[in-house]
Scaffold this active site. Structure first.
Site: not given
Length: 755
Positions: A19, A22, A434, A631, A635
């Site tokens: 659980c 734990c 971009d 990309d 950026d």
């Protein structure tokens, strides 16, 4: 593309984890180990990933000190998953076997009580009969429920309490009271001489059955990782000393030459050196159209060679392949936490001790003020509260949904780096994008050629001239001529004129190509051509004047074309409620032309990398939740600054490293997919948490007997056990609904996003 941290990581298989309590205890124990930078427990597959330079043995000792077991994972990802699957299958069978035996005893006892109503001890014969039943029930508690008692004892030794504690206390109390009735009936009033052996046996059986169903349902949550693992080939055909030899994939080394035939998977990453073929990359990118591969093109492990034979050089093998890194990124994300999980963690940490206190208080209330038989009522209440309050469903509510959600993202080419990004993508209201390489193709192309005469003849002359230039626009002109198979002529006296253009002699004719200033400098009358050039510039294209032997020959235009799906993707994002802002280092006129075609109102042009980051920061200061899609290297600062950064998969490693989400295909549809998936996953988590909270909130008072004045009956411990067991199954099953998720653009009729 890598999500593997710079510091080393080690994976451990855990034992005894059941659980959220734990998980919290193990991670807290490891936080005090020297050299541990980060520790994450994946409750779904019961593994522990430790990042840092810590001694593995020290990590194991920390886990054991918390009351659990751990052992290092030394197998490959495929072998580990196969071992886990085998262990799960064995565990599933053992749980069913235990459930079958326990229910095989408990059900007849319960039916006996319902039919005859006689489950009390009033004479020596009944003492013997129920004593025998008690011994059989004790065997069930030991052999079918022993793991609950050992878990409870382990937790007690480490001064904590878990789900096992509640089960052990509930069933153990019921059995001990029943044996007291059998052995010393005279110490109890006749009305309290009721035995509850059937409750102990039924609870053990039902909880085992519930856990078995949970194991089976939980196995489905890791289906996405299994699909990725299945993409990894087991062997490769290596060319050595002129001969082709099949060897295990683990023996392939960087620099080896490999052959892959039609219908075979690419075994490792590399570059084609011989042959042509179509390669299906859909399993990695989500893009269904096969990609043509020829000499010089890159190949990724796990993709499928369709129709031709290829020879390629291995460049990345083993854990360095793109597929291996994707698998690692998915597994890391699946074991990460979403912020909303802190609520469940906080409650789980205090839940079990609180329930034990509530159970004792409720039992005392019934013993002191309840109706006769007080002891029997007290026992029923104590057992029911302890059993129904087990917080298993609460602990599973978020990790199960995250596992499935991250896996579905991987299937659709959306790689989520961590659970936090998965949740934050839900709240985005602004997306800055971009332009170059994201909204556009990122590579200039010849778009227009207007000439006084033969357009192909003019293109041939201009391409011949530009073949001597290194300017990016020159490449577009030369490429256009090659596409038309136009032969290039002989060039003499080539000159690049700064800020004007180029000139030279092509096959004996003087050819000029450049801006209007070049024509004015050479005294060439431009006539009506400036008007045409201005029209092209207004469309976001770079227009250039061409002259041959002192006379205007025409105007050509080069532009970075807008991606075919960009307009549809922008519209889809806007329909999701996102305000789109375009960022670019390009000039204002070109940027605005692109924005007009795509329906984007907010444009920022002539930007430096730091300008992009500042715009993101300013939007955040204004209260916006900002996503950034890009990309390029320029950026990276903005991607890191944004609440959620989306890196286009075809972009640079720097951009991908800076982002929270990597899109395996170069399309903004991936951002929309990620937002839809995020919203579906968070909605699923909230459903799970609501169900678990409501279940425990309503279950505990009912078990404590608040409805007794109205109904005249108490909740049976057997019903409490069944409800507790199947609540976890409900949570896991609801999480598996996310497996039906489909991005809306895949099918207009799909409603999978409503999971």
């Amino acid at each position: 593309m890598s999500d593997i941290p710079s510091s080393p990581t080690r994976t451990f298989q855990l034992q005894g984890v059941s659980c959220a309590g734990c998980v919290k205890k193990i991670e807290s124990a490891l936080s005090g180990v020297a050299g541990v930078d980060d520790a994450r427990v994946n409750l779904g597959d019961k593994t522990l990933v430790v990042r840092g330079d810590a001694d593995p043995q020290a990590c194991i000792q920390a886990v054991e000190s918390a009351g659990y077991g751990a052992e290092p994972v030394r197998s490959s990802a495929r072998e580990l998953r196969e071992q886990q699957r085998q262990d799960e299958e064995n565990h599933y069978r053992h749980l069913l076997w235990r459930a079958g035996i326990a229910l095989g005893v408990g059900l007849p006892l319960m039916i006996w009580g319902l039919v005859t109503g006689e489950m009390s001890v009033h004479n020596s014969f009944q003492q013997l009969a129920w004593g025998a039943v008690g011994l059989v029930t004790l065997a069930i508690l030991i052999f079918c429920g022993g793991h609950f008692y050992t878990g409870a004892w382990r937790a007690f030794r480490h001064h904590s309490a878990t789900m096992d504690t509640l089960v052990a206390l509930g069933t153990g109390t019921a059995w001990l009271f029943s044996m007291l009735v059998v052995l010393l009936p005279q110490v109890l009033p006749e009305s309290a001489r009721h035995v509850y052996f059937e409750a102990s046996a039924m609870i053990i059986g039902l909880i085992n059955l519930g856990q078995a169903l949970e194991v089976r349902a939980r196995g489905k949550t890791s289906a996405a990782v299994e699909k990725l693992l299945e993409l990894q080939d087991t062997s490769a055909r290596v060319i050595r000393d002129g001969e082709e030899v099949d060897i295990p994939i683990e023996q392939v080394q960087a620099g080896d030459k490999l052959r892959v035939r039609p219908g075979e998977k690419i075994p490792v990453d590399g570059s084609v050196v011989e042959g042509e073929s179509l390669v299906d990359e859909s399993m990695l990118t989500g893009e269904p159209v096969p990609v043509k591969k020829a000499a010089g093109d890159g190949l990724s492990a796990g993709t499928l060679n369709k129709n031709g034979s290829l020879v390629f050089t291995a460049e990345k093998v083993g854990a360095d392949t793109r597929l291996s890194q994707i698998i690692q990124m998915v597994k890391n994300a699946q074991s990460s936490r979403v912020p909303i999980a802190r609520l469940a963690d906080t409650i789980s940490a205090v839940f079990v001790p609180s329930v034990m206190i509530i159970a004792v208080i409720a039992a005392l209330v019934w013993y002191n003020w309840g109706p006769d038989p007080k002891i029997a009522h007290m026992l029923v209440v104590l057992t029911s509260v302890l059993i129904i309050a087990c917080p298993c469903a609460l602990g599973l509510a978020t990790p199960m949904s995250v596992m499935v959600g991250v896996g579905k993202g991987a299937e659709n080419g959306v790689l989520v780096r961590n659970g936090k990004a998965l949740q934050q993508a839900t709240d985005l209201d602004t997306l800055v994008v971009d332009k170059t390489g994201t909204l556009t193709e990122g590579a200039p192309k010849l778009t227009d050629i207007e000439s006084e005469g033969d357009g192909d003849a003019l293109l041939q002359q201009l391409a011949s001239l530009e073949s001597r230039s290194e300017h990016p626009l020159a490449e577009a002109i030369v490429a256009a001529a090659k596409e038309k198979n136009l032969p290039l002529g002989e060039v003499n006296n080539f000159e690049a004129i700064t800020a004007h253009g180029v000139s030279g002699e092509v096959d004996g004719k003087k050819v000029l190509l450049g801006n209007r200033k070049l024509m004015q400098r050479e005294g060439i009358e431009t006539g009506q051509w400036p008007e045409k050039a201005e029209t092209l510039a207004a469309q976001g294209r770079t227009a250039m004047y061409a002259a041959v032997d002192g006379a205007m020959a025409g105007v050509i235009a080069v532009a970075d074309p807008i991606r075919k799906d960009a307009q549809a993707a922008v519209k889809r994002l806007q329909e999701l409620g996102l305000r789109i802002e375009m960022l670019t280092g390009d000039n204002q006129a070109t940027a605005e032309a692109v924005a007009r075609q795509l329906g984007i109102e907010h444009v920022h042009a002539d930007l430096l990398p730091e300008d992009k980051e500042k715009i993101v920061a300013d939007l955040q200061k204004g209260g916006a939740k900002v996503g950034m899609a890009g990309d390029g290297i320029n950026d990276a600062p903005a991607l890191a600054r944004a609440d959620v950064g989306f890196a286009i998969g075809a972009g640079t490693d720097v951009a991908i490293e800076s982002a929270d989400v990597t899109l395996m295909r170069s399309s903004l549809h991936g951002v929309a997919d990620a937002v839809e998936l995020s919203r579906a996953t968070l909605r699923n988590i909230k459903q799970n948490l609501f169900g678990a909270f409501i279940y425990n909130t309503l279950g505990i008072p009912i078990a404590a007997g608040v409805l007794y004045p109205v109904t005249g009956t108490l909740l049976s411990p057997v019903i409490a056990g069944a409800a507790m067991a199947f609540s976890s199954v409900t949570v896991v099953s609801n999480a598996n609904r996310l497996r039906l998720f489909k991005p809306s653009h895949d099918s207009a009729k799909s409603n999978g996003g409503d999971a």
